[in-house]
Write a protein that holds these residues in place. Structure first.
Motif, PDB file in Angstrom:
ATOM      1  N   PHE A  35       0.824  -1.203   0.000  1.00 27.24           N
ATOM      2  CA  PHE A  35       0.000   0.000   0.000  1.00 27.24           C
ATOM      3  C   PHE A  35       0.861   1.257   0.000  1.00 27.24           C
ATOM      4  N   ASN A 110      -9.330  -0.904  -0.141  1.00 21.66           N
ATOM      5  CA  ASN A 110      -8.000  -1.163  -0.714  1.00 21.66           C
ATOM      6  C   ASN A 110      -7.643  -0.275  -1.905  1.00 21.66           C
ATOM      7  N   HIS A 113      -3.912   0.339  -2.567  1.00 20.73           N
ATOM      8  CA  HIS A 113      -3.017  -0.721  -3.032  1.00 20.73           C
ATOM      9  C   HIS A 113      -2.202  -0.226  -4.219  1.00 20.73           C
ATOM     10  N   GLN A 234      -8.174  -0.308   4.287  1.00 24.45           N
ATOM     11  CA  GLN A 234      -7.361  -1.486   3.991  1.00 24.45           C
ATOM     12  C   GLN A 234      -8.031  -2.724   4.582  1.00 24.45           C
TER      13      GLN A 234
END
Length: 437
Positions: A35, A110, A113, A234
């Protein structure tokens, strides 16, 4: 395990199917190293900004209104109720809105990412050097330099959207400025933030670029929002993640996993660590809503990726969503056409039959007399329906009810164990003193 990718969609090759069926994984396990970095102090500012209605034209809606913690980063509606509505989630009421938001509010899971390089259903924001600021975006060369990542850039655009947060021309200075040029409202919003002493104090402490109030610009605001979104959402502690490191899945989810990566061909598009190829595909979803109209095309339709590229080959194609925590983010599709995972799986298995069987009652659209003549009018245009039906990037696959149940179980195994426990969550109060949804 080795990261793999495939572009097999229509006319998928037998070798591709055998490859996916034998391998049966999407990627290496995800870790924090995958990340973008996010400064905790900046994320704390971003949390407050995310829920502060000060960033909307009429000070009546926040980012969190449509991407709420209580609804897994979404709003539970097929098409959002933006500026002018009241309440949160499926209980949000129409209020005084002029138009529904034409697309489903995407989940935020996410987005930080490192593999994410394109955002929005039509991909109108991409990592690119085209305009010298790091991104190809609706703001083109007017998007300022200095934004930390694509999520920070993305956070700026709902602020300028008339039916999302800006409001209508004549209502406020943000809406008026936005209609002059897309970047004209951002300095006005930054001035609002600079007028709040608590924000000034926090920005000064968290950003090396800020020594005095005038140093707070839309760039710092975007970076704070980006720090919050990329760290807050996340999620990679699902049963599937445990499976990647050796813990078996329940029997039904294991059967579903084998189908997902094998005969059902789901992984042809839902590949990689986030279960998305970040590509654009036509699923033939039922059409409804006000459409994402363009200056020269006022039909209530959504042409998808073509609206960004103007290429006929991109017509009715939309970005593949990530499937992580997908069981938490109903309804499904770029317009929220299907209320359950099972409905969406059935559509993927036989798009033509599912589209024919779809009914307006399946859409989560708070009813109002004002939109009765708009919500489903596009379905009366036989030629437009024929055009949309003719563009399809998935081939039917025969799935029994039991197999659909197993695939659904596998998709539930993508739900993070701590998905409902976020690091910061929703604040009770924000510096502006405006009510928090």
């Amino acid at each position: 395990m080795t990261r793999v990718h495939t572009g097999c969609v229509q006319g998928v090759h037998a070798v591709c199917l055998l490859f996916w069926g034998a391998l049966g994984v999407a990627a290496d396990p995800i870790s924090l190293d995958d990340f973008v970095d996010a400064d905790p102090a900046q994320a704390r500012i971003g949390q407050l900004l995310f829920y502060d209605k000060i960033l909307s034209g009429n000070r009546n809606i926040s980012c969190g209104t449509c991407h709420h913690h209580d609804h897994a980063g979404g709003d539970g509606l097929s098409l959002g109720i933006g500026e002018g509505g009241t309440g949160v989630g499926p209980d949000r009421t129409i209020g005084d809105i002029r138009k529904r938001v034409p697309r489903n509010a995407p989940a935020l899971w996410n987005l930080g990412h490192n593999s994410v390089d394109v955002l929005f259903h039509d991909g109108r924001l991409e990592v690119s050097d085209q305009f010298g600021n790091g991104f190809d975006s609706p703001a083109e060369e007017w998007l300022p330099q200095g934004l930390d990542n694509i999520v920070a850039a993305q956070a700026l655009f709902p602020l300028t959207a008339q039916f999302e947060m800006a409001g209508n021309p004549g209502e406020n200075d943000i809406a008026g400025a936005t209609h002059d040029r897309i970047d004209a409202a951002w300095p006005i919003l930054a001035a609002r933030i600079r007028a709040e002493p608590d924000y000034v104090r926090m920005f000064t402490q968290a950003f090396e670029t800020v020594d005095e109030p005038l140093d707070i610009t839309i760039v710092e605001i975007g970076n704070a929002l980006g720090a919050f979104i990329t760290s807050e959402w996340q999620s990679f502690d699902s049963p599937y993640d445990a499976w990647l490191t050796g813990t078996p899945l329940p029997d039904d989810a294991e059967r579903g996993r084998a189908l997902f990566f094998g005969e059902a061909r789901c992984a042809a598009c839902h590949s990689g660590p986030l279960f998305t190829d970040q590509g654009f595909h036509a699923l033939g979803l039922p059409a409804f809503g006000p459409g994402r109209t363009r200056t020269f095309d006022k039909m209530p339709r959504d042409v998808g990726r073509m609206g960004e590229t103007d290429l006929l080959s991109d017509a009715y194609r939309f970005r593949t969503p990530s499937l992580r925590n997908v069981a938490l983010t109903a309804p499904y599709g770029h317009n929220g056409a299907y209320p359950t995972l099972r409905d969406m799986i059935r559509h993927h298995a036989d798009p033509t039959a599912a589209r024919a069987a779809w009914t307006p009652a399946m859409a989560a659209l708070p009813v109002t007399d004002r939109f009765l003549g708009v919500d489903f009018v596009i379905q009366q245009d036989a030629r437009e329906m024929a055009r949309q039906s003719a563009v399809l990037d998935i081939n039917p696959v025969a799935l029994s009810d039991a197999e659909i149940t197993d695939i659904e179980a596998f998709l539930h195994s993508l739900t993070g164990a701590t998905a409902d426990t976020r690091p910061l969550g929703r604040p009770d109060v924000v510096p502006s003193g405006l009510p928090v949804d």
